[in-house]
Design an enzyme around this catalytic site. Sequence first.
Site, short mmCIF file in Angstrom:
data_model
loop_
_atom_site.label_atom_id
_atom_site.label_comp_id
_atom_site.label_asym_id
_atom_site.label_seq_id
_atom_site.Cartn_x
_atom_site.Cartn_y
_atom_site.Cartn_z
N TRP A 43 0.89 -1.16 0.00
CA TRP A 43 0.00 0.00 0.00
C TRP A 43 0.93 1.21 0.00
O TRP A 43 1.64 1.45 0.97
CB TRP A 43 -0.88 0.00 1.25
CG TRP A 43 -1.85 1.13 1.29
CD1 TRP A 43 -3.05 1.22 0.64
CD2 TRP A 43 -1.72 2.35 2.03
NE1 TRP A 43 -3.66 2.41 0.93
CE2 TRP A 43 -2.87 3.12 1.77
CE3 TRP A 43 -0.74 2.87 2.88
CZ2 TRP A 43 -3.06 4.38 2.33
CZ3 TRP A 43 -0.93 4.12 3.44
CH2 TRP A 43 -2.09 4.87 3.17
N ASN B 77 7.47 -3.43 5.92
CA ASN B 77 6.16 -2.90 6.23
C ASN B 77 6.34 -1.80 7.26
O ASN B 77 6.92 -2.05 8.32
CB ASN B 77 5.24 -4.00 6.80
CG ASN B 77 3.94 -3.43 7.35
OD1 ASN B 77 3.44 -2.42 6.86
ND2 ASN B 77 3.41 -4.07 8.38
N GLY B 78 5.89 -0.60 6.95
CA GLY B 78 6.04 0.50 7.90
C GLY B 78 6.47 1.76 7.18
O GLY B 78 6.30 1.88 5.96
N GLU C 243 -21.28 7.56 9.47
CA GLU C 243 -20.83 6.25 8.99
C GLU C 243 -21.37 5.97 7.58
O GLU C 243 -20.65 5.48 6.71
CB GLU C 243 -21.27 5.16 9.99
CG GLU C 243 -21.06 3.74 9.55
CD GLU C 243 -19.62 3.42 9.16
OE1 GLU C 243 -18.69 4.11 9.59
OE2 GLU C 243 -19.45 2.46 8.37
N LYS D 236 -19.18 5.28 4.22
CA LYS D 236 -19.33 4.06 3.42
C LYS D 236 -19.57 4.43 1.96
O LYS D 236 -18.99 3.83 1.07
CB LYS D 236 -20.49 3.24 3.98
CG LYS D 236 -20.33 1.78 3.84
CD LYS D 236 -19.80 1.07 5.05
CE LYS D 236 -18.44 1.52 5.47
NZ LYS D 236 -18.00 0.93 6.70
N HIS E 282 -27.20 25.97 9.72
CA HIS E 282 -25.99 26.75 10.03
C HIS E 282 -24.98 26.69 8.90
O HIS E 282 -23.80 26.95 9.10
CB HIS E 282 -25.38 26.27 11.35
CG HIS E 282 -26.31 26.44 12.50
ND1 HIS E 282 -26.60 27.67 13.04
CD2 HIS E 282 -27.08 25.55 13.17
CE1 HIS E 282 -27.48 27.52 14.02
NE2 HIS E 282 -27.79 26.24 14.11
N LYS F 184 -7.28 -2.68 4.11
CA LYS F 184 -8.14 -3.13 5.19
C LYS F 184 -7.56 -2.77 6.56
O LYS F 184 -8.28 -2.33 7.43
CB LYS F 184 -8.36 -4.65 5.07
CG LYS F 184 -9.29 -5.23 6.12
CD LYS F 184 -10.71 -4.76 5.93
CE LYS F 184 -11.67 -5.31 6.96
NZ LYS F 184 -12.88 -4.47 7.05
C1 AGP Z 1 -14.29 1.36 7.23
O1 AGP Z 1 -15.15 1.01 6.22
C2 AGP Z 1 -12.93 1.70 6.84
N1 AGP Z 1 -12.34 0.84 5.90
C3 AGP Z 1 -12.00 2.25 7.89
O2 AGP Z 1 -12.50 3.50 8.23
C4 AGP Z 1 -11.75 1.42 9.17
O3 AGP Z 1 -12.90 1.37 9.95
C5 AGP Z 1 -10.58 2.08 9.94
O4 AGP Z 1 -9.43 2.03 9.15
C6 AGP Z 1 -10.33 1.45 11.28
O5 AGP Z 1 -9.96 0.12 11.17
P1 AGP Z 1 -9.94 -0.82 12.44
O6 AGP Z 1 -11.33 -0.95 12.93
O7 AGP Z 1 -9.39 -2.13 11.92
O8 AGP Z 1 -9.03 -0.19 13.44
#
Ligand code: AGP
Length: 612
Positions: free
Chosen positions: A75, A100-101, A485, A489, A508, A607
């Site tokens: 990523w 990774n990091g 939320e 989404k 406002h 993810k």
């Molecule tokens: C949610 O649809 C997202 N992909 C994202 O905001 C996610 O909730 C966030 O990155 C936090 O992830 P976590 O719950 O694994 O910490």
Amino acid sequence: MCGIIGAVGTRDVVPILLDGLRGLEYRGYDSAGLAVIDSTQRPVRERTRGKVTSLVEKLNARPLCGTTGIAHTRWATHGAPSERNAHPHVCGAKVAIAHNGIIENYETLRRELLATGAMLESETDSEVIAHLIAREIDADRSLLDSVAQACHRLEGAFAIEVASPKVPDALIVVRVGSPLVVGIGDGEAFVASALDALLDLTDQFVVLEEGDIAEVRCDGLRIFSLASPKREIKREVLKVEGKRHLKDKGEFDTFMHKEIHEQPEAAVRALESRISGTRVLQPVFGVAAERVLSRVRSVHIVAAGSSYHCGLIAKYWIEDVAGLPCQVEVASEFRYRKAVVLPGSLFVAISQSGETADTLAALRISRRLGFVASLAICNVPTSTLVRESNMTYLMQAGPEFSVASTKAISCSLVGLLLLTLLLGRSRGHSPDAEAEVVEALHSLDDDIREALALEPQIETLAAQLIHRNHALFLGRGPQYPVALEAALKLKEISYIHAEGYPAGELKHGPLALIDESMPVIVIAPKDDLIEKLASNVREVEARGGELIVFAGQDTSFAARSDMHVLPMPRVHELLAPIIYNVPLQLLAYHVARCKGTDIDQPRNLAKAVTVE
Ligand code: AGP
């Protein structure tokens, strides 16, 4: 944030690495690559822009083979997602690394390396690691020492795996701020960013701790401290049985759609052995919970993304029902400010993955701030968050593969509602109030099923939204975070710009946006605020906005040409945020499906966000 996997054995490790990458793709999927030490003792690699399937195609055309290898799914943080920037990075034939990091001081290191004649090929922060190690190898250090010396120059967070012809039958791995686990097999060994990726290969694991550097061979594992690489450390070998979760979409076209529909069963699991009759069972949060919760005088919730929205909903519950002050904060903000912690405060971290870098950093900081205890609300039992928290509530949502979180939200809300009830009880609240909510929770799965049954109507409405550039979601009280939320989404998977607003805030500013091209989606359960919300809806109506109302039973919304009304099930007021969130997930899903976006792996996202 990326996924890394490595293997050392006596058979060709390429299939193992590719399979492992598939299991880690949720951590990033813009490019992928692998390197093995081949029969001529040279590191050879293949890399590609795009997903692991593209890497497989390239390897089919030009196979690689070796018994020691490393692999990476990326990523992008530094440098575009391209083949040139894909890992592993090499320095000549001396060393190959996957990382990774984030290396925060990479620009300084890069300048220094370029000044001494190094040929850097990529725009990444990671490539400097390979060159720093090669420089130490040239100084005739052992591979382990070379890696340790190189790591001493690095600032930031990193999990690194290193393969080199200098020790062709070993991998050197390091953990500083990014997770890494070693799997011990029969005459072979494996390394991965997450334990789950190795479950089909072994049941013996060593979870590396912060500052560990290890030499991984097919016949043994030696762990040292990066601070003093001569000091060998013993770490517990964990036995974890199970199979890697099958990535099976079943009858569905995407994981997101499947996971939305899994919510009734997920909710049952989230409640299983946690409520009985009319009571929440005390050990829901572990054996220490009763003692800890009786000392709690306030709650401080920290999380990111959808998990943060769950925290915002919980604030309404904890303050309204348990009568305790509750603060909710985005983890990336909490970690960099001086938080004032109220006496008797409980720290709650919410995370589906349990590996979100900002949330983990917040948890670690919380330890020095005098909280009563830390509670992790998490879906992954082997995650860092769970291991490092005092108490845990496992969501039991089952594996969530879609980048867009759905069922984990319902399950974490269940956990937060149970926490609210236990906090209320520890403050001497009447058992009748608890009983009323617990009774409602017994039919949560049916309520969710009823909400899911709106899908055909939602699908029709979604088709009308695909040419819109913006959308507004409105709610009041605990439905305001539901609006936030829903907006997240929709933008995440359909790329339509969306905002969530507390409906009372409309006048406002955002009311200026309303015209016939602005869809306004309203979350309207029957509660104490319904009349106020109805007035806000009239404000939108008067300006010609197109309304979609998810309306509770006995509310006064009537369908018209400019107002679509979706009748929601009759639900207990406290459960409304959980139930109303479900059709909004379906709305985002169907809009994205009509638009033809990559629903499970939306552009630019991952993810588990394991970098800050
Ligand atoms: C949610 O649809 C997202 N992909 C994202 O905001 C996610 O909730 C966030 O990155 C936090 O992830 P976590 O719950 O694994 O910490």
